[in-house]
Every structure is written in C-alpha cells, then in structure tokens.
Design a protein around this motif. Structure first.
Motif, PDB file in Angstrom:
ATOM      1  N   LEU A   1       0.812  -1.212   0.000  1.00  0.00           N
ATOM      2  CA  LEU A   1       0.000   0.000   0.000  1.00  0.00           C
ATOM      3  C   LEU A   1       0.848   1.265   0.000  1.00  0.00           C
ATOM      4  N   GLY A   2       2.157   1.110   0.027  1.00  0.00           N
ATOM      5  CA  GLY A   2       3.019   2.286   0.128  1.00  0.00           C
ATOM      6  C   GLY A   2       3.470   2.849  -1.197  1.00  0.00           C
ATOM      7  N   GLY A   3       2.947   2.358  -2.310  1.00  0.00           N
ATOM      8  CA  GLY A   3       3.385   2.843  -3.614  1.00  0.00           C
ATOM      9  C   GLY A   3       2.956   4.274  -3.889  1.00  0.00           C
ATOM     10  N   ARG A   4       3.672   4.938  -4.810  1.00  0.00           N
ATOM     11  CA  ARG A   4       3.382   6.334  -5.135  1.00  0.00           C
ATOM     12  C   ARG A   4       2.561   6.483  -6.398  1.00  0.00           C
ATOM     13  N   ALA A   5       2.346   5.414  -7.126  1.00  0.00           N
ATOM     14  CA  ALA A   5       1.550   5.481  -8.347  1.00  0.00           C
ATOM     15  C   ALA A   5       0.105   5.850  -7.995  1.00  0.00           C
ATOM     16  N   ALA A   6      -0.599   6.414  -8.982  1.00  0.00           N
ATOM     17  CA  ALA A   6      -1.975   6.873  -8.759  1.00  0.00           C
ATOM     18  C   ALA A   6      -2.865   5.729  -8.292  1.00  0.00           C
ATOM     19  N   ALA A   7      -2.735   4.558  -8.938  1.00  0.00           N
ATOM     20  CA  ALA A   7      -3.559   3.413  -8.546  1.00  0.00           C
ATOM     21  C   ALA A   7      -3.246   2.973  -7.118  1.00  0.00           C
ATOM     22  N   ASP A   8      -1.962   3.018  -6.747  1.00  0.00           N
ATOM     23  CA  ASP A   8      -1.571   2.658  -5.378  1.00  0.00           C
ATOM     24  C   ASP A   8      -2.230   3.590  -4.365  1.00  0.00           C
ATOM     25  N   GLN A   9      -2.256   4.885  -4.694  1.00  0.00           N
ATOM     26  CA  GLN A   9      -2.856   5.855  -3.788  1.00  0.00           C
ATOM     27  C   GLN A   9      -4.363   5.646  -3.674  1.00  0.00           C
ATOM     28  N   GLU A  10      -4.999   5.289  -4.787  1.00  0.00           N
ATOM     29  CA  GLU A  10      -6.437   5.022  -4.755  1.00  0.00           C
ATOM     30  C   GLU A  10      -6.744   3.833  -3.857  1.00  0.00           C
ATOM     31  N   VAL A  11      -5.985   2.759  -4.014  1.00  0.00           N
ATOM     32  CA  VAL A  11      -6.195   1.568  -3.186  1.00  0.00           C
ATOM     33  C   VAL A  11      -5.966   1.903  -1.716  1.00  0.00           C
ATOM     34  N   ALA A  12      -4.901   2.644  -1.425  1.00  0.00           N
ATOM     35  CA  ALA A  12      -4.596   3.010  -0.042  1.00  0.00           C
ATOM     36  C   ALA A  12      -5.721   3.845   0.571  1.00  0.00           C
ATOM     37  N   ARG A  13      -6.325   4.739  -0.237  1.00  0.00           N
ATOM     38  CA  ARG A  13      -7.413   5.570   0.276  1.00  0.00           C
ATOM     39  C   ARG A  13      -8.618   4.715   0.677  1.00  0.00           C
ATOM     40  N   VAL A  14      -8.991   3.760  -0.182  1.00  0.00           N
ATOM     41  CA  VAL A  14     -10.137   2.906   0.118  1.00  0.00           C
ATOM     42  C   VAL A  14      -9.845   2.020   1.334  1.00  0.00           C
ATOM     43  N   VAL A  15      -8.637   1.500   1.411  1.00  0.00           N
ATOM     44  CA  VAL A  15      -8.264   0.648   2.546  1.00  0.00           C
ATOM     45  C   VAL A  15      -8.328   1.442   3.852  1.00  0.00           C
ATOM     46  N   ARG A  16      -7.834   2.666   3.830  1.00  0.00           N
ATOM     47  CA  ARG A  16      -7.895   3.507   5.032  1.00  0.00           C
ATOM     48  C   ARG A  16      -9.342   3.813   5.414  1.00  0.00           C
ATOM     49  N   LEU A  17     -10.197   4.016   4.419  1.00  0.00           N
ATOM     50  CA  LEU A  17     -11.609   4.264   4.691  1.00  0.00           C
ATOM     51  C   LEU A  17     -12.242   3.056   5.368  1.00  0.00           C
ATOM     52  N   LEU A  18     -11.936   1.868   4.878  1.00  0.00           N
ATOM     53  CA  LEU A  18     -12.439   0.648   5.506  1.00  0.00           C
ATOM     54  C   LEU A  18     -11.882   0.483   6.916  1.00  0.00           C
ATOM     55  N   ALA A  19     -10.618   0.855   7.095  1.00  0.00           N
ATOM     56  CA  ALA A  19      -9.997   0.741   8.418  1.00  0.00           C
ATOM     57  C   ALA A  19     -10.680   1.657   9.421  1.00  0.00           C
ATOM     58  N   ARG A  20     -11.028   2.885   9.008  1.00  0.00           N
ATOM     59  CA  ARG A  20     -11.684   3.821   9.927  1.00  0.00           C
ATOM     60  C   ARG A  20     -13.036   3.299  10.390  1.00  0.00           C
TER      61      ARG A  20
END
Length: 533
Positions: A104-123
């Motif tokens: 989840l630590g990638g800088r690519a746009a798709a990586d950031q999108e995945v990280a955002r959704v994962v963080r939303l689920l985590a919250r």
C-alpha cells in the motif's frame, strides 16, 4: 609432469593400515552418532518470517456497483467507497483474499487510490490483518481491530530489547478460537500457531528479543512489534527488571486492578468490537425473564393494610419519585435556559461543604491529610470522584459547545472541541435513546478513578458505578421538580470522549450520561398509577 594436451589421473594413495585399537574407537564413534537424536525440524530448517497482510473482515462483502462505485455491505448496511479506477477496483476487490500491507506504500496513482479505500475501511473497523508464512500459506495469527480507526504499527525492536507481558493481557477461548486481549489494546490477536502461547508463557518474566528468536516456531519480530504497539507487551530495562506495576504506565494506571480496567473498557463503546446494546442475543433460546419475581412460598404479610389514610399516603418526596419519568424528545422551540441549567446543577451536584481530616493509620499515627466534600448525592467514602461535562446543543443564553462543570465554584469552563466531535457525541446519545432528535443538553458523567482506587482494592470500579446510579437518580428528581425532562443513556463512547477532551480513558473516562431538555407540551394528563389489589 603430464604432457601438454593429455589428461592424466593421479594414482590414489593406499590407505594406511589401522591398528585393532583404532578400529574399536572408530566403531564406538559410529555407534554414538547413530544413537544421537535428530535435531528438531525448527533447527534443521529456519521457518520463513511471517508477512503482515490486510483483508476485509469476514462479515464484509465488497461489491462493484452498477453506478461504477465500489461498495461495502455489512449486516445489511451499505457503505459507498467511491469510484476508483478499474485497476484500483480489482485490487480493492482482492481484499477478500488479502494483499500485503507493504504493497500500500506505492506512489503510483492506482496505489494511492487503493490506499485511500483501505484507510476508509480501516476507519470503519471493517478490516483484519493476518500474519502468514507465505511459503506454506500458513497463518500464524490474525489481528482484529477493536477500535474503529485502528491501524497496525510495528514497533522497532533490537535483539537486546527486553520485553514482558502486560498484567492487563489475557488469553481466552472465543467459540473455537483462542484470542489474546487487553483493555489497553486497540486490537486483539486471534492465535492460530500454538507456538505463540508457548512464547507468551515465557513472557510472564522478562525475556530479550534475542532469546525469543531462538524458540522453535518463533512467530517473528513483527508480531512482537505489534504486541508492543498494542501495549500487550512492554519494554523493561533488562532481565532483572520484573516489570511491576510502576514500570507499565503512569501512576493512575498503576492504581487500576485488572478486572476493573477490563470492565470499564468492555462495558462501553469505543474500545471493543463486540455487539453493544439491546440486541436480544438470547431471543431464540431463552424465554424472557418476568418483570416481577415469582413470590416466595409461605405466609404473606399484607403491607397495604398498614398504610396510613389515603390523604397522608403520598408525601411530596414520594410524589416526586412517582412523577419521575424518562423524557427522550424535547421542545426545541422552547429550550432550557442558562438560568434553569444553573439551578439544576446547583440543586443536584454542587459542593455544599468541604473539610480535611488526617488518615488514621493502624499503628495510631496520622497519615496524609485527606480532603472531603459533601454534595446532594451520596458516594462511597465521600470520595466524590464523579465529574460532569456539559455538551450544549440548544440552551437559551449559552453558546453550543463542551463545558466542564466546576462543582466547587459552580462555574462552567469551555473546552475546545471540534464541531464534528460534538455532533458525534450528541448523535450517539440520540441513537442510544432511540429519540427522534438530539438532546438539548447532554451531561457526561466521568470518574476520576484514582480518587477511589487510591483507597479501595478490588471494589473501586464497582463503587464508582454505584455512585453513578445515585447521581443519575438525583438528576432525574431535580429535573422532575423543575418540570424539565431527562433521560439516562445506557452507554457511552469512551474513545470519542478521550479524543474530544484529550483525557486518557484510564485517567478520567465516561461512566454515565444524562440528557436534559424541555418536554414537548401536551394536553394529556399523565397516566394514573395502576391500582394494586
């Protein structure tokens, strides 16, 4: 020397002849080697280090909706996760099986999108985090969040660091699983590899990380780091440090007994993921208990015959008790005024007197000087450990916000709080009461636990709950006497209060709530009490 281009082999030397004594020694060495036990499998082959991953909780279903959005469905509730790119969608949907957390630590746009959704689920507390030996696809443990915004952090550890198990940590069976928990932890650990239980047994006494790494089936330093982050393990100075209470936290934490802190964390919302509230968990298996206990057999004495004449039966105090009702909905066009709030707090919670007295020790000498107060409601040992925080939504003459009530000075002090936190506190109370709207005023009762725990062993938390009951009845009676409406709230969010005020939940945390407002006017007379015959 061999000629160029020609390969020659050296002639082997003849083996030297051995004496009979040498033959006997060689035979003995072979026999001993044959009898020696084989080294354990863990020593023959080092186990692969477990890898931390993230995946959707089993109760979560991830869906690709027709409008192009991703969604999560939990117990019939639907959450919109936004509209990421198609590549990001595929990766998010793969959360059903899990993805490596490090990915989840990638800088690519798709990586950031995945990280955002994962963080939303985590919250929302909809993820879990397995530790897996990837080569064998064998799960070692699974980290289950107990707080909505939990995110795993691995504390950095060196081989020389010394760790010990927290006195608040405990293992228990949950259905067919073994779980490791602590009221201080933001997550629990579902244990799959039995080697973890062996390691935890050792950690009852301080152990260096280097010593633990030598264990057969060692579950990895990443798990140790997660346990340190959850305060299930903590660092001490060395193997000679026994990890007593004073080493684990501040002096307020020192005074908590294990069962008291566990009860505090597990009987409210905010620090657990268990079902809370009126869920009727035994509806299908146990008949509802009756409202009135079945009578004992034997001779009965009729107390109605001993009552005085009807005109003398109901005293003003008894009438006040009978008029007390829970009022959940309020007239927001005619809110409570600041003058009424002042009178309400003055009559129910204000300090009436204060004095000091030395502690009498068993040897006859005087201990430290102790201070006491007297207030309109009783508490154990005159401790008066309870505090009132006033969340104002609608009060004529007083701005919306969060205030602390100083019972000694009879003043309100405003506490800086974010609007979204105040809204969350009011919404929580509305939901807990099942009301149609927010309360005009929300009183949060907190306990300064150390005030009781300094004196009492084993019963400190039980005493503060008894004190809350006495205070809530006093608030009810004061509201009824003033013609106002009030309602006790069955639960509270201790994590939300901590984030709003900055007070650690073990230092001063919510133990009760009470809403206050002006009842909606009605022309109907109150229902008469049923006649008992």
């Amino acid at each position: 020397m061999a000629k160029r281009g020609r390969v020659t082999k050296a002639r082997p030397r003849a083996a030297p002849k051995r004496t009979a004594k040498a033959n006997r020694r060689a035979s003995n060495r072979t026999a001993v080697k044959a009898r020696a036990p084989a080294p354990p499998a863990a020593a023959q082959q080092r186990l692969a280090t477990p890898v931390l991953s993230v995946r959707a909780s089993p109760r979560v279903t991830l869906e690709n909706w027709s409008n192009g959005h991703l969604g999560a469905v939990v117990d019939f509730y639907r959450f919109d996760l936004g509209q990421p790119s198609e590549g990001a969608k595929k990766r998010v949907l793969a959360l059903k099986d899990g993805i490596r957390l490090a990915a989840l630590g990638g800088r690519a746009a798709a990586d950031q999108e995945v990280a955002r959704v994962v963080r939303l689920l985590a919250r929302k507390g909809l993820l879990e985090y397995p530790l897996t030996r990837m080569a064998a696809r064998a799960e070692v443990a699974i980290i289950e969040p107990q707080m909505a915004d939990y995110w795993p952090h691995v504390a950095k550890l060196a081989n020389t660091d010394t760790l010990v198990l927290s006195r608040f940590a405990y293992l228990r069976r949950r259905s067919s699983e073994m779980v490791l928990e602590s009221p201080r932890a933001g997550a629990l650990i579902r244990i799959i590899d039995p080697a973890i239980a062996t390691m935890l047994t050792m950690l009852a006494t301080p152990q260096t990380v280097g010593t633990l790494r030598k264990l057969a089936g060692f579950p990895g330093t990443e798990l140790l780091g997660l346990l340190v982050d959850c305060a299930i393990l903590f660092k001490v100075d060395g193997p000679g440090d026994d990890g007593r209470r004073s080493r684990e936290g501040d002096e307020t934490l020192v005074m908590w007994d294990f069962h008291d802190l566990l009860f505090h964390a597990r009987s409210a919302e905010g620090r657990q993921a268990n079902l809370v509230g009126g869920a009727y968990p035994h509806l299908d298996s146990i008949a509802p208990p009756p409202a009135i206990r079945p009578s004992w057999p034997g001779e009965r004495i009729d107390l109605k015959a001993a009552l005085p004449a009807p005109s003398e039966t109901v005293s003003p105090a008894a009438r006040l008790f009978r008029d007390r009702v829970s009022v959940r909905d309020y007239d927001n066009q005619n809110p409570v005024t600041l003058a009424e709030l002042s009178l309400f707090l003055d009559g129910a919670a204000r300090v009436l007197s204060r004095w000091e007295s030395p502690l009498d020790l068993e040897d006859g000498s005087d201990g430290p000087m102790l201070d006491y107060t007297r207030r309109p409601y009783p508490t154990g040992g005159s401790a008066y450990e309870l505090e009132l925080y006033v969340t104002v939504a609608n009060c004529a003459g007083l701005a919306s916000g969060l205030y602390h009530y100083d019972a000694g000075a009879h003043t309100l002090t405003r506490i800086p709080a974010k609007p979204e936190q105040l809204s969350a506190m009011l919404d929580f109370a509305q939901f807990a009461m099942g009301a149609d709207g927010r309360p005009q005023i929300l009183l949060t009762v907190t306990s300064r636990f150390a005030r009781l725990a300094w004196k009492y062993s084993s019963i400190a938390y039980a005493l503060t709950l008894k004190d809350v009951g006495a205070l809530l009845q006093t608030l009810y009676l004061m509201a009824a006497d003033m013609g106002l409406g009030g309602c006790a709230v069955g639960t509270s969010d201790i994590d939300l209060f901590e984030k709003t005020t900055g007070l650690p939940f073990h230092v001063e945390g919510p133990v009760g709530q009470f809403t206050l407002g002006r009842p909606i006017a009605t022309d109907e007379a109150p229902d008469a009490l049923p006649t008992q015959t």
